[in-house]
Design a protein around this motif. Structure first.
Motif, PDB file in Angstrom:
ATOM      1  N   LEU A 112       2.273  24.023 -36.932  1.00 29.40           N
ATOM      2  CA  LEU A 112       3.262  25.013 -36.470  1.00 29.40           C
ATOM      3  C   LEU A 112       3.018  26.371 -37.133  1.00 29.40           C
ATOM      4  N   ARG A 113       2.588  26.351 -38.401  1.00 25.94           N
ATOM      5  CA  ARG A 113       2.314  27.618 -39.103  1.00 25.94           C
ATOM      6  C   ARG A 113       1.190  28.363 -38.381  1.00 25.94           C
ATOM      7  N   VAL A 114       0.198  27.597 -37.950  1.00 26.10           N
ATOM      8  CA  VAL A 114      -0.925  28.230 -37.242  1.00 26.10           C
ATOM      9  C   VAL A 114      -0.438  28.792 -35.906  1.00 26.10           C
TER      10      VAL A 114
ATOM     11  N   ASP B 234      11.038  21.269 -36.655  1.00 25.88           N
ATOM     12  CA  ASP B 234      10.262  20.722 -37.783  1.00 25.88           C
ATOM     13  C   ASP B 234      11.209  19.924 -38.672  1.00 25.88           C
ATOM     14  N   GLU B 235      11.248  18.627 -38.463  1.00 24.62           N
ATOM     15  CA  GLU B 235      12.166  17.734 -39.197  1.00 24.62           C
ATOM     16  C   GLU B 235      13.564  18.318 -39.239  1.00 24.62           C
ATOM     17  N   ALA B 236      14.012  18.812 -38.064  1.00 22.58           N
ATOM     18  CA  ALA B 236      15.279  19.539 -37.998  1.00 22.58           C
ATOM     19  C   ALA B 236      16.491  18.622 -38.105  1.00 22.58           C
TER      20      ALA B 236
ATOM     21  N   GLY C  96       2.939  11.582 -38.542  1.00 17.56           N
ATOM     22  CA  GLY C  96       1.848  11.454 -39.522  1.00 17.56           C
ATOM     23  C   GLY C  96       2.420  11.398 -40.924  1.00 17.56           C
ATOM     24  N   PRO C  97       1.617  10.929 -41.859  1.00 17.62           N
ATOM     25  CA  PRO C  97       2.134  10.814 -43.234  1.00 17.62           C
ATOM     26  C   PRO C  97       2.464  12.174 -43.842  1.00 17.62           C
ATOM     27  N   ALA C  98       3.263  12.167 -44.921  1.00 12.28           N
ATOM     28  CA  ALA C  98       3.625  13.418 -45.611  1.00 12.28           C
ATOM     29  C   ALA C  98       2.363  14.122 -46.096  1.00 12.28           C
ATOM     30  N   GLY C  99       2.306  15.407 -45.867  1.00 15.32           N
ATOM     31  CA  GLY C  99       1.166  16.197 -46.339  1.00 15.32           C
ATOM     32  C   GLY C  99      -0.033  16.139 -45.401  1.00 15.32           C
ATOM     33  N   SER C 100       0.132  15.497 -44.229  1.00 13.41           N
ATOM     34  CA  SER C 100      -1.036  15.373 -43.326  1.00 13.41           C
ATOM     35  C   SER C 100      -1.276  16.647 -42.528  1.00 13.41           C
ATOM     36  N   GLY C 101      -0.325  17.555 -42.513  1.00 15.99           N
ATOM     37  CA  GLY C 101      -0.570  18.841 -41.845  1.00 15.99           C
ATOM     38  C   GLY C 101       0.298  19.098 -40.626  1.00 15.99           C
ATOM     39  N   LYS C 102       1.417  18.353 -40.506  1.00 12.80           N
ATOM     40  CA  LYS C 102       2.284  18.498 -39.316  1.00 12.80           C
ATOM     41  C   LYS C 102       2.863  19.926 -39.254  1.00 12.80           C
ATOM     42  N   SER C 103       3.490  20.334 -40.364  1.00 17.17           N
ATOM     43  CA  SER C 103       4.092  21.685 -40.363  1.00 17.17           C
ATOM     44  C   SER C 103       3.003  22.749 -40.290  1.00 17.17           C
TER      45      SER C 103
ATOM     46  N   ALA D  18      -6.831  24.436 -41.792  1.00 13.82           N
ATOM     47  CA  ALA D  18      -7.115  24.135 -43.205  1.00 13.82           C
ATOM     48  C   ALA D  18      -6.064  24.801 -44.061  1.00 13.82           C
ATOM     49  N   THR D  19      -5.865  24.303 -45.270  1.00 12.44           N
ATOM     50  CA  THR D  19      -4.891  24.938 -46.169  1.00 12.44           C
ATOM     51  C   THR D  19      -5.431  26.301 -46.607  1.00 12.44           C
ATOM     52  N   PRO D  20      -4.546  27.285 -46.840  1.00 12.51           N
ATOM     53  CA  PRO D  20      -5.036  28.600 -47.273  1.00 12.51           C
ATOM     54  C   PRO D  20      -5.769  28.465 -48.597  1.00 12.51           C
ATOM     55  N   SER D  21      -6.912  29.112 -48.679  1.00 11.65           N
ATOM     56  CA  SER D  21      -7.733  28.925 -49.878  1.00 11.65           C
ATOM     57  C   SER D  21      -7.571  30.052 -50.877  1.00 11.65           C
TER      58      SER D  21
ATOM     59  N   LEU E 181       1.279  32.287 -38.918  1.00 16.88           N
ATOM     60  CA  LEU E 181       1.478  32.460 -40.364  1.00 16.88           C
ATOM     61  C   LEU E 181       0.175  32.140 -41.086  1.00 16.88           C
ATOM     62  N   TRP E 182      -0.536  31.152 -40.576  1.00 18.08           N
ATOM     63  CA  TRP E 182      -1.853  30.814 -41.113  1.00 18.08           C
ATOM     64  C   TRP E 182      -2.905  31.122 -40.039  1.00 18.08           C
ATOM     65  N   THR E 183      -4.071  31.506 -40.510  1.00 19.73           N
ATOM     66  CA  THR E 183      -5.172  31.744 -39.565  1.00 19.73           C
ATOM     67  C   THR E 183      -5.971  30.456 -39.449  1.00 19.73           C
TER      68      THR E 183
ATOM     69  N   ILE F  49      -9.411  20.570 -45.131  1.00 14.17           N
ATOM     70  CA  ILE F  49      -9.231  20.494 -43.669  1.00 14.17           C
ATOM     71  C   ILE F  49      -8.088  19.525 -43.370  1.00 14.17           C
ATOM     72  N   LEU F  50      -7.126  19.967 -42.571  1.00  5.96           N
ATOM     73  CA  LEU F  50      -5.990  19.112 -42.225  1.00  5.96           C
ATOM     74  C   LEU F  50      -6.148  18.512 -40.829  1.00  5.96           C
ATOM     75  N   VAL F  51      -6.512  19.339 -39.866  1.00  7.17           N
ATOM     76  CA  VAL F  51      -6.674  18.866 -38.495  1.00  7.17           C
ATOM     77  C   VAL F  51      -7.903  19.540 -37.914  1.00  7.17           C
TER      78      VAL F  51
ATOM     79  N   ASN G 299       4.184  36.507 -50.314  1.00  9.78           N
ATOM     80  CA  ASN G 299       4.986  35.579 -51.125  1.00  9.78           C
ATOM     81  C   ASN G 299       4.478  34.147 -51.080  1.00  9.78           C
ATOM     82  N   VAL G 300       3.789  33.786 -49.994  1.00 12.77           N
ATOM     83  CA  VAL G 300       3.402  32.379 -49.857  1.00 12.77           C
ATOM     84  C   VAL G 300       1.887  32.174 -49.923  1.00 12.77           C
ATOM     85  N   ILE G 301       1.147  33.017 -49.227  1.00 15.21           N
ATOM     86  CA  ILE G 301      -0.289  32.736 -49.113  1.00 15.21           C
ATOM     87  C   ILE G 301      -1.130  33.473 -50.135  1.00 15.21           C
TER      88      ILE G 301
HETATM   89  N1  LIG Z   1       0.949  27.884 -48.873  1.00 16.32           N
HETATM   90  C1  LIG Z   1       0.141  26.837 -49.057  1.00 16.32           C
HETATM   91  N2  LIG Z   1      -1.008  26.987 -49.737  1.00 16.32           N
HETATM   92  C2  LIG Z   1      -1.863  25.949 -49.924  1.00 16.32           C
HETATM   93  N3  LIG Z   1      -1.598  24.692 -49.472  1.00 16.32           N
HETATM   94  C3  LIG Z   1      -0.471  24.478 -48.798  1.00 16.32           C
HETATM   95  C4  LIG Z   1       0.468  25.531 -48.559  1.00 16.32           C
HETATM   96  N4  LIG Z   1       1.512  24.998 -47.862  1.00 16.32           N
HETATM   97  C5  LIG Z   1       1.232  23.693 -47.683  1.00 16.32           C
HETATM   98  N5  LIG Z   1       0.062  23.377 -48.237  1.00 16.32           N
HETATM   99  C6  LIG Z   1      -0.594  22.061 -48.249  1.00 16.32           C
HETATM  100  O1  LIG Z   1      -0.956  21.722 -46.912  1.00 16.32           O
HETATM  101  C7  LIG Z   1      -0.857  20.323 -46.708  1.00 16.32           C
HETATM  102  C8  LIG Z   1      -0.071  20.073 -45.410  1.00 16.32           C
HETATM  103  O2  LIG Z   1       1.230  20.532 -45.585  1.00 16.32           O
HETATM  104  P1  LIG Z   1       2.312  20.359 -44.432  1.00 16.32           P
HETATM  105  O3  LIG Z   1       3.531  21.082 -44.875  1.00 16.32           O
HETATM  106  O4  LIG Z   1       1.717  20.738 -43.144  1.00 16.32           O
HETATM  107  O5  LIG Z   1       2.544  18.807 -44.467  1.00 16.32           O
HETATM  108  P2  LIG Z   1       3.459  17.915 -43.524  1.00 16.32           P
HETATM  109  O6  LIG Z   1       2.596  16.960 -42.814  1.00 16.32           O
HETATM  110  O7  LIG Z   1       4.354  18.758 -42.689  1.00 16.32           O
HETATM  111  O8  LIG Z   1       4.289  17.150 -44.641  1.00 16.32           O
HETATM  112  P3  LIG Z   1       5.828  16.674 -44.673  1.00 16.32           P
HETATM  113  O9  LIG Z   1       5.948  15.495 -43.751  1.00 16.32           O
HETATM  114  O10 LIG Z   1       6.049  16.273 -46.082  1.00 16.32           O
HETATM  115  O11 LIG Z   1       6.648  17.838 -44.243  1.00 16.32           O
HETATM  116  C9  LIG Z   1      -0.178  19.754 -47.931  1.00 16.32           C
HETATM  117  O12 LIG Z   1      -1.144  19.090 -48.705  1.00 16.32           O
HETATM  118  C10 LIG Z   1       0.370  20.964 -48.667  1.00 16.32           C
HETATM  119  O13 LIG Z   1       0.297  20.766 -50.039  1.00 16.32           O
END
Ligand SMILES: Nc1ncnc2c1ncn2[C@@H]1O[C@H](COP(=O)(O)OP(=O)(O)OP(=O)(O)O)[C@@H](O)[C@H]1O
Length: 592
Positions: A413-415, A536-538, A403-410, A372-375, A419-421, A384-386, A94-96
């Motif tokens: 945790l997915r890794v 996670d931003e709970a 870190g800023p929004a979208g920097s890869g914080k969540s 890295a984000t799933p490709s 959930l992510w490899t 590459i996020l981290v 559903n997600v990846i």
């Molecule tokens: N399923 C996915 N497939 C591809 N890219 C994704 C997926 N989920 C998230 N991303 C991308 O990965 C990057 C990091 O997302 P992440 O959710 O880790 O950000 P974050 O730092 O937690 O942001 P926020 O503070 O807004 O929660 C974002 O650019 C997002 O668009």
């Protein structure tokens, strides 16, 4: 097995009744043309008994076909559900990796239609088909001779070839139609799920036009199915009508060539009635098969979608199994390396990770992890996020990830949650990933269908079963839930609902405010009382006062936490800050 045997017996008995029903007209003809009153009365009694038992048998067959349909649906759905919920496949699909469209529709609707068509439409027609055809072929041969058999089998062969040719495009269109059906339904489910957000952002007309577009695509495909079904239906009907006259054509050939010249006119009419019954019944069995062409086309469409879904699920499981083997091999190697080298430290890390950590005090660890984000298989989509992330999450050292929004914080945790490899390195939960040891509080709280108790005890299952069997004290259980609700400042919800076991008949996210939903997730945490928590931003929807209250409560309870948050006010509850600075860079330092 038992139900199939019963069905076969009922079908045999039903066939025996049909056979007798078919002979009724010839008996009536004989008694009426010879004006034999007692024979006529006997025929009336016999036919009434035959008709009554035929009805009972037919209904019994229908009942058994329905039972088989339910059983098959149950077995197939369970099999798919087992695969779907194993190895996080539901998340991956559903997600990846969106390799299959609408998995929910395949599990619910496609399986239902496939089993229903197969068990109630096709199975009853096929179960005795070879025996019936064999028997009536023999009877037709005895009464009509070789010419009757050639005519009937020839007609069936031609119809089968034509229908097979016409069915191909319909099957392909049914597969597309089901996909469009799923997309159309998903759009409406999305509107239902996000009704309030759509209303606030005046998105109604946009959603309407999207729904209209999807509906248009669906109806276009349905029309194509209807058009392509036209020649198929025509061929099916042609065979039906031809089969009703071919008997009389063959009979005409036999009679006009002197075949029945020795019979009187009453014997001839009785003979015609009997012969036409045998041949029509044989034809009827063939036409039943031909009539199934439409059902078979639908069935093939559903079978294609279900089969593809099963293949994908099995491939995901296989991939998971081989990656587990690989990681086991790697971990054996790593073990040796670690012994030689000690724990790796990172030069950009201001705080070096301690060289020796007490294993039981470590909840999770990251070793040179690159996220890295799933490709989706396309490496150009990879971002590459981290890079090279190394740290331990250990007892008594609360960590804040910022870190800023979208920097890869969540994503970190997915890794960790697998959930992510990761692109490189190893992230793992060292303790058992159970609610008593380590709990994740996700960014979007999920409230499950059910009662208030179900929300608080989530994802614990079957508590009620233990209460029902007396293995668990219901008073203690309810006290624990009450306590968690009170501490999470949600006791009023119990009063509003009228009890913790009252099932809320709707969507919890419409009943509770976002802040209350986050409190509910804290109630879960307070109920399970784990040693470690990952937030996670709970607290993002809570007031600063409530946020302070919950963080203090966690500290009082001795829960070590790793949290993601934007507010600076939560810094003071942590010892370390992992700051993501973008482009794969990160720093880990003490809280100032
Ligand atoms: N399923 C996915 N497939 C591809 N890219 C994704 C997926 N989920 C998230 N991303 C991308 O990965 C990057 C990091 O997302 P992440 O959710 O880790 O950000 P974050 O730092 O937690 O942001 P926020 O503070 O807004 O929660 C974002 O650019 C997002 O668009």
């Amino acid at each position: 097995m038992y139900i199939y045997s019963c069905m076969r017996v009922a079908m045999c008995y039903a066939e025996y009744n049909y056979y007798n029903t078919g002979l009724i007209p010839s008996k009536f003809y004989a008694s009426l043309t010879s004006r034999d009153n007692s024979n006529f009365r006997e025929s009336v009694y016999q036919s009434l008994i035959i008709v009554a038992s035929a009805c009972i048998c037919k209904s019994a067959v229908d009942l058994m076909a329905n039972i088989i349909y339910i059983r098959w649906r149950c077995l197939l759905t369970r099999h798919i559900q087992r695969l779907y919920f194993s190895n996080l496949n539901y998340y991956k699909l559903n997600v990846i990796e969106k390799i299959v469209d609408n998995p929910d529709q395949r599990i619910t609707q496609d399986v239902e239609r496939f089993c229903n068509d197969l068990a109630t439409q096709i199975l009853p027609k096929l179960i005795l088909w070879p025996f019936i055809v064999g028997y009536y072929t023999y009877k037709t041969y005895n009464t009509m001779g070789f010419i009757g058999i050639v005519a009937i089998y020839g007609l069936f062969a031609v119809a089968t070839v034509i229908n097979k040719f016409l069915m191909g495009p319909v099957v392909a269109l049914i597969v597309t139609q089901e996909k469009r059906e799923g997309d159309f339904r998903f759009q409406h489910v999305e509107v239902r799920t996000n009704a309030e957000s759509i209303a606030f952002s005046n998105g109604g007309s946009l959603e309407e036009s999207k729904s209209k577009e999807l509906m248009g695509k669906l109806f276009k495909t349905q029309l194509e199915v209807a058009h392509w079904s036209f020649p198929l239906n025509m061929s099916v009907d042609l065979f039906d009508y031809l089969s009703s006259i071919i008997t009389y054509i063959v009979l005409g050939v036999i009679i006009f060539s002197g075949g029945y010249d020795t019979l009187s006119s009453s014997e001839l009419s009785s003979q015609i009635s009997e012969v036409s019954f045998f041949s029509l019944y044989l034809l009827n069995n063939f036409s039943t098969l031909v009539d199934q062409s439409n059902n078979v086309a639908d069935l093939a469409g559903y079978a294609h979608r279900i089969g593809h879904f099963l293949e994908v699920l099995q491939a995901l499981n296989k991939r998971q199994a081989s990656s587990v083997c690989d990681s086991n091999d790697e971990s054996n190697d790593d073990g040796n390396d670690n012994k030689e080298n000690g724990i790796v430290s990172n030069e950009v890390t201001p705080v070096n990770i301690r060289e020796s950590v007490i294993e039981s005090d470590v909840a999770a660890q990251f070793e040179d992890v690159t996220v890295a984000t799933p490709s989706g298989g396309d490496s150009s989509n990879l971002s590459i996020l981290v890079e090279g992330l190394t740290f331990h999450f250990e007892r008594g050292r609360n960590i804040l990830i910022s870190g800023p929004a979208g920097s890869g914080k969540s994503s970190i945790l997915r890794v960790l949650k697998q959930l992510w490899t990761p692109l490189k390195g190893k992230a793992q939960i060292v303790l058992s990933d159970s609610e008593s040891e380590l709990m994740f509080l996700p960014q979007k709280p999920h409230l499950t269908i059910g009662s208030l108790a179900d929300q608080v005890t989530y994802p614990e299952r079957h508590k009620r079963d233990y209460i029902d069997t007396g293995e668990l004290d219901s008073v203690l259980f309810e006290n624990d839930i009450d306590e968690a609700l009170r501490l999470a400042k949600l006791y009023s919800v119990k009063e509003r609902l009228g009890g913790i076991h009252v099932v809320y008949d709707g969507k919890w996210s419409d009943y509770l405010s976002p802040g209350e939903m986050q409190k509910m997730v804290f109630a879960r945490l307070l109920y399970h009382k784990p040693s470690f928590a990952i937030l996670d931003e709970a607290t993002s929807s809570l007031s600063e006062e409530d946020e302070t209250y919950f963080y203090s409560l966690l500290q009082e309870m001795g829960i070590t936490f790793l949290s993601i948050g934007h507010r600076s006010t939560i810094k003071k509850y942590h010892q370390l800050v992992l700051a993501l600075t973008g482009k794969g860079q990160w720093t880990l330092g003490l809280v100032e």
